[in-house]
Structure formats: C-alpha cells, structure tokens
Design a protein around this motif. Structure first.
Motif, PDB file in Angstrom:
ATOM      1  N   THR A 203       0.825  -1.165   0.013  1.00  9.76           N
ATOM      2  CA  THR A 203       0.068  -0.091  -0.010  1.00  9.76           C
ATOM      3  C   THR A 203       1.071   1.087   0.098  1.00  9.76           C
ATOM      4  O   THR A 203       1.887   1.261   0.785  1.00  9.76           O
ATOM      5  CB  THR A 203      -1.253  -0.050   1.322  1.00  9.76           C
ATOM      6  N   TYR A 204       0.468   2.385  -0.924  1.00  8.45           N
ATOM      7  CA  TYR A 204       1.373   3.426  -1.155  1.00  8.45           C
ATOM      8  C   TYR A 204       0.528   4.603  -1.466  1.00  8.45           C
ATOM      9  O   TYR A 204      -0.270   4.459  -2.270  1.00  8.45           O
ATOM     10  CB  TYR A 204       2.458   3.122  -1.942  1.00  8.45           C
ATOM     11  N   GLY A 205       0.625   5.777  -0.779  1.00  5.50           N
ATOM     12  CA  GLY A 205       0.092   7.087  -1.346  1.00  5.50           C
ATOM     13  C   GLY A 205      -1.452   7.123  -1.038  1.00  5.50           C
ATOM     14  O   GLY A 205      -1.906   6.207   0.048  1.00  5.50           O
ATOM     15  N   ARG A 206      -2.044   7.610  -1.856  1.00  4.65           N
ATOM     16  CA  ARG A 206      -3.549   7.909  -1.435  1.00  4.65           C
ATOM     17  C   ARG A 206      -4.399   7.379  -2.965  1.00  4.65           C
ATOM     18  O   ARG A 206      -3.733   7.427  -4.059  1.00  4.65           O
ATOM     19  CB  ARG A 206      -3.950   9.297  -1.490  1.00  4.65           C
ATOM     20  N   ALA A 207      -5.342   7.130  -2.777  1.00  2.35           N
ATOM     21  CA  ALA A 207      -6.394   6.653  -4.025  1.00  2.35           C
ATOM     22  C   ALA A 207      -6.445   7.757  -5.315  1.00  2.35           C
ATOM     23  O   ALA A 207      -6.495   7.027  -6.232  1.00  2.35           O
ATOM     24  CB  ALA A 207      -7.857   6.184  -3.499  1.00  2.35           C
TER      25      ALA A 207
END
Length: 640
Positions: free
Chosen positions: A613-617
C-alpha cells in the motif's frame, strides 16, 4: 544494461483553480487572490484571435506531410479551391488599393514621395485627367481647395492639379515617406494615389494601387516566415489572397490597409533618399509560393471565403462568422519545430489588473467568470471581473487578454508534489515540487545514467529533467501532437529512454530525446486496446504489450504481427502498471486497486508476489528506478 520499463501516462490532469464562493459572480467563478509577490504566474495558449487557419498549425501540418490544399481543406472546411477569372465575373489579377495606415497617411494633410533608384522621371496626373511629368527627386503634395499642389523638390517648381484624386507613378513604383523630414521611405510597386476625403476637409488618403499578385509579395513574408515549409507558405498565400478579396472595399478610397487591422503589408523595400535599399520586405521563397498558387482562392457557395488566420490557435480554433470558420480541436498546432507561442508562460502584474478597479479602490482578487470549455486550461475566457475593496466590476471583453498573447490563459496552480519511494514501503525517500496545472509526468532514464527521473509534458512540449528535484528543465523539445498518447521506453537498447506516440493502433517511435520525425513506425493491436511498454524478455530493449478485457498480449519486437505471449492477470477494471519489481531484467505487471498494489514478477497467471500500500487513492502513480539499484519501485504525484 537492463532497462526498466513501462512508463504509462495514467490520464491527463485537470487544472484546478482556486474556487471560492463569490455570490456576485456565480458558482463557477475561478477566484485568484492577489499573490504576495504582486504578480500571478500565468499559463497560456495561442496568439491572436484563433479563427480560421493557425499559421503555426499550418507549419506543423506541412511538416507532417500535408499539402497546401490539404492544409486549407482542414482549416476552412466546406470551402473549395477556385481560380480567379473563372467564376462570378472575377478578374484574374485585379488592381487593389491599399491605404497606408501604418505610415499615418490615411486622413493626412501632406505626402512626401520620391522616385526610386534608376528612374529618371515621375508622372503626376489627375485620375482620369491631365498631369505633368517631372524629373527624378522628391515631391511634396498637399491639398488645396478642389485640387492638389505638387512641389518638385529639386527645382522648387509648384504645380496645381484640379481634381479629387491624383496618381503618382514611375516605371518602377514609387517611394512614400512617413513625413517631410524622413530620410527613409517605403518603396511600393504599382502607383500611389492621393484621394480627397469627403468627411475631412483639406485631408486625403495615400493609397498604393497595385496588382493583387504583386501586393501579395509584400504580404506573405510579413504574415509568415518565408522559409517555413513550402506548403505552409503556399497555404498562407492562398489565405491572404482570399481574405483580401473577401474583405475589400473597406472605405470610399481604398480596399484594404497595411496593418494587422487588415493584413500586414510592407511594400517592396525600405529605401534611403540616395536610393540605397535599407531593408527588403519581399522574399524569393514567398514569391515562389505566390507564383505556385497564382490566382487560387478558397470559395464557399460561389463566393470568395473570408479566410481569417492568426499566429496560433493554441490547439483549438475559435468559431467565426461563417459556416467554414469552426471551433474544433487542431491536431497540428503545437507540433511544429520551434513553436513557442502555442503554449506559453508569463507573469501578470496585479497592477495591470488593478486598473479595472474604480479610482480609490484596491484590488482583492481576479475573477474568471466564464470559459468556453474548449481545450486545455478550461478554454478561452468568456467572462472576466475584478474584486475590489468596494465590490465586483466587469472587465470589458476587449481587455480579456490583459495584455497577453490571447484570452486563453489561466493563473498557475501551486506546484505538484512528487513522493518517490526506493523500497516497497509506505514512506517516501525523495520529495520535491515541480510542474503545475495540466502537466503530465513521464518517467524515464533520459541521460543513460541508470536512474529514472520525472519529465513534464505540456501538450507536445517535453521538459526533460535529469534529476528528481525542483528546477528548470535540462532539455526542452517538441514531439508529436498535443493529443497523442505517449509511451516511454528504451526502444533501441542503447540505455537511454525516449518517446513513442500512439495514434490508434499506429506507433511512431523516436530513438533520441529530440524533435524531428519518428525513427520507426509500425502497427500493433487495436485502437481500443490499453497499451504498455517494457522489456518483457530481458534483452535490454523495450517493446509493447496490449490488454483486452484483462488479457495481456505481449510482443517482444517493435513490429506488427501476433503476440509472443498471451496471459491473463488481474481484473478487467484494474489499473495496470508495469516494471521490473525484482531486478531480474524482465518487466512484469502490477495492478492497482485504490492505493493497494499487487505486483507480479512474471507474465503469468496466479497470485501476486508482493502486495503493498502506498500513497492515496487519488494520487497519480509513477513507476521508476529512482536510486539506480536495478529495481523499479513506486512514486506518486499529488495535486496541490
């Protein structure tokens, strides 16, 4: 040297203006408070009104292989090519009158003329009546009662000719000066007519009467550089010829003028009183274009079309006052080598904007209250106001450009922020700001040092930066068209990433970071396919993969023909990335679901090898080898 991968642009970014409620201006208003610096950084498109032919677009179209007829067909749809003298009683090469507005000689009280070098005499006569033949030299002509007084400079002799208009001519044109003290003048072909004004007592207009084809010799190289692509210059010649005829008879004394209010016309040359040519306004290449299109005009419904044109429409034309002057996307504008006017940036001073506040009030914000919605930045401005200390005031439409190149502009957003991770973790190792608005981020190793960096794309202009940091571009160039889909890869295995543009199922591959034609062109897949670039077999050369309904069709050469590998991975609705996730030299897929990534280390079905998981959607995701260790990892671009 192992090359990474896939660099897929995951969609254009929509420019986000600072939107705040302004009840008096409407819900769609863009509000830009006065910046602390006292000026807005502005991103703009186009130069001029944008109606009809884009001159930079004509150059781009010619460089793409279009003929002058094809260029004119595109910019004036529904018009046809016709020849003067073959329809509606037109003459093949009519004489036209050009009011010398640029010299201030429309509505003047005095005119100064002299004979060009090599001419031993000059004829001055009443139009349709008697006259005198004088020796070479300078003439001063004024209006007196119902006639004109001619003073012959070399002898001091005065001659009075009675009539509403007199004509001055030699065997090779005539020189006209701006005023009596000028030491240089403009040499015009044809003759010069001095015509009394019925609306201004004692004043008259100075008019160059010249055959149309010779008039064009003084227009075409002033409206378009004569050494541009030959078919672009020919298109300009036809457009200038047609426009002049469609717009003729502007006043009682002349058909057209010599400024941008009509068409820019420079005559033959600028010359000194001793006969020396100071500047030549005609050009052999323009003469060739005029001769190649002699007598050709564009017509619509049997009449000469009003073929308006401007420097550049910025990538989208403006609707004009005729059925053939349409508003539509222009795939050629922005593609020509050296084009710096289709897309531009500048500073807009708050002092300039504050002039539209009433006296004694201060400026709070600039308000864009409407746009036409065509093209980048939301399109051209259709409403502009200022918010001042005493209220909101409308800026007149004539001032919507606010002194810039066109009314198609927008203050820049704050810069985008890039977060790059060197490992599959939740935190970034490199953070920097760069780019704004609609800039598209492309990732590649542009200098062959093994490290991928972010390049910004603005239409067909690429700003290459060789380090992941803020700052100006190291290289800027134009390639392809503004609406092309772009891929990045090392297509020839030399260790440097370059560009390919996709048009339907056709790919135009470039093997250097530069402008110019493609090195390879081929067809693969279908126009509706999703396409990705990568080194699928570890041979050091990037090729293509297309995806249909969740199935990947992998090709190991840049050529047409069937896929080498067909495999299904992920779901049809997944967002796909590709990269060398484990450093083995082969690129493979990953799918993105919101901010979770499912990485696969081979083109094969089955479960993901890594889930991260990385960053924002809502981030724009990037893939690259940011530290040169051979593994591709993730990065994101985040809007301000």
């Amino acid at each position: 040297m192992r090359r990474p991968l896939a660099r897929l642009v995951l969609g254009l970014l929509v420019a986000a203006a600072t939107l705040l409620p302004v009840p008096t201006a409407g819900a769609a208003t863009e509000r830009y408070p006065v910046p602390a610096s006292g000026e807005w950084e502005v991103d703009g498109r186009g130069w001029g009104h944008g109606i009809g032919m884009s001159q930079w677009g004509a150059k781009g179209a010619a460089e793409a292989g279009l003929t002058d007829t094809q260029i004119l067909d595109f910019y004036y749809p529904g018009t046809v090519m016709s020849r003067l003298g073959s329809f509606g009683g037109t003459m093949a090469n009519p004489t036209i009158g050009v009011g010398l507005l640029s010299l201030g000689l429309v509505g003047t009280t005095e005119a100064t003329l002299w004979t060009p070098a090599g001419q031993g005499s000059v004829r001055v006569e009443v139009v349709g009546g008697p006259g005198v033949t004088l020796g070479a030299g300078r003439l001063s002509i004024t209006r007196s009662g119902d006639g004109f007084v001619v003073v012959h400079g070399p002898t001091g002799a005065r001659h009075t000719l009675t009539g509403a208009a007199v004509r001055v001519s030699t065997g090779d044109g005539i020189v006209v000066a701006r005023n009596a003290t000028a030491t240089t003048g403009t040499w015009y072909r044809g003759s010069v007519r001095l015509a009394a004004r019925t609306d201004l007592a004692s004043r008259f207009d100075v008019v160059n009467d010249v055959p149309l084809e010779e008039y064009l010799r003084g227009v075409v190289p002033r409206e378009m550089p004569a050494l541009w692509s030959a078919h672009a210059v020919r298109a300009q010649a036809v457009a200038a010829r047609s426009y002049m005829l469609a717009e003729s008879r502007r006043t009682e004394n002349y058909d057209t003028c010599d400024t941008t209010a009509c068409q820019v016309y420079g005559g033959r040359a600028s010359v000194a009183t001793d006969g020396r040519v100071v500047s030549t306004w005609e050009h052999p290449a323009a003469d060739d274009a005029i001769e190649a299109t002699a007598g050709q005009v564009r017509t619509y419904d049997g009449r000469v079309a009003t073929t308006q044109f401007s420097s550049t429409n910025g990538g989208w034309s403006v609707r004009g006052g005729a059925p053939y002057l349409v508003a539509r996307a222009d795939p050629y504008t922005g593609t020509a080598a050296g084009d710096t006017r289709t897309s531009w940036s500048t500073a807009l001073s708050a002092t300039t904007v504050a002039r539209y506040c009433p006296s004694g009030e201060s400026l709070s914000a600039l308000l864009v209250t409407g746009r036409d919605g065509n093209g980048a930045l939301g399109g051209r401005i259709t409403g502009l106001s200022v918010e001042c200390s005493g209220g909101v005031y409308t800026v007149p439409s004539s001032a919507w450009s606010l002194g810039m190149l066109s009314r198609w502009w927008r203050p820049q957003d704050p810069p985008h922020t890039f977060y790059l991770a060197n490992t599959f973790s939740t935190s970034a190792d490199v953070v920097f700001e760069n780019g704004y608005g609609e800039d598209v981020a492309l990732v590649g190793d542009w200098d062959g040092d093994g490290v991928d960096t972010v390049t910004l794309r603005r239409g067909a202009v690429y700003q290459v930066r060789n380090s992941n940091s803020a700052g100006p571009a190291d290289t800027t160039f134009v390639y392809g068209r503004a609406d092309d889909e772009v891929l990045v890869g090392d297509w020839d295995g030399d260790g440097v990433d370059t560009l390919a543009v996709r048009r339907g199922s056709e790919y135009h591959v470039k093997n250097s970071v530069s402008a110019g034609p493609a090195d390879t062109t081929f067809v693969y897949g279908r126009a509706a396919d999703e396409v990705y670039a990568g080194d699928w077999d570890g041979d050091g050369t990037d090729t293509l993969t297309v995806r249909r309904d969740g199935v990947f069709h992998v090709k190991n050469t840049l050529s047409s023909g069937p896929a080498d590998v067909v495999v299904r991975y992920g779901r049809p609705e997944d967002v796909v990335l590709t990269g060398d996730w484990d450093g083995d030299g082969d690129d493979s897929p990953a799918v993105r679901r919101s901010s979770t990534y499912y990485l696969k280390n081979a083109f094969a079905p089955g479960d993901a090898d890594v889930v991260v998981t990385y960053g924002r959607a809502d981030d724009t995701v990037l893939v690259g080898d940011w530290d040169g260790d051979g593994d591709d990892t993730l990065g994101v671009k985040r809007k301000p």
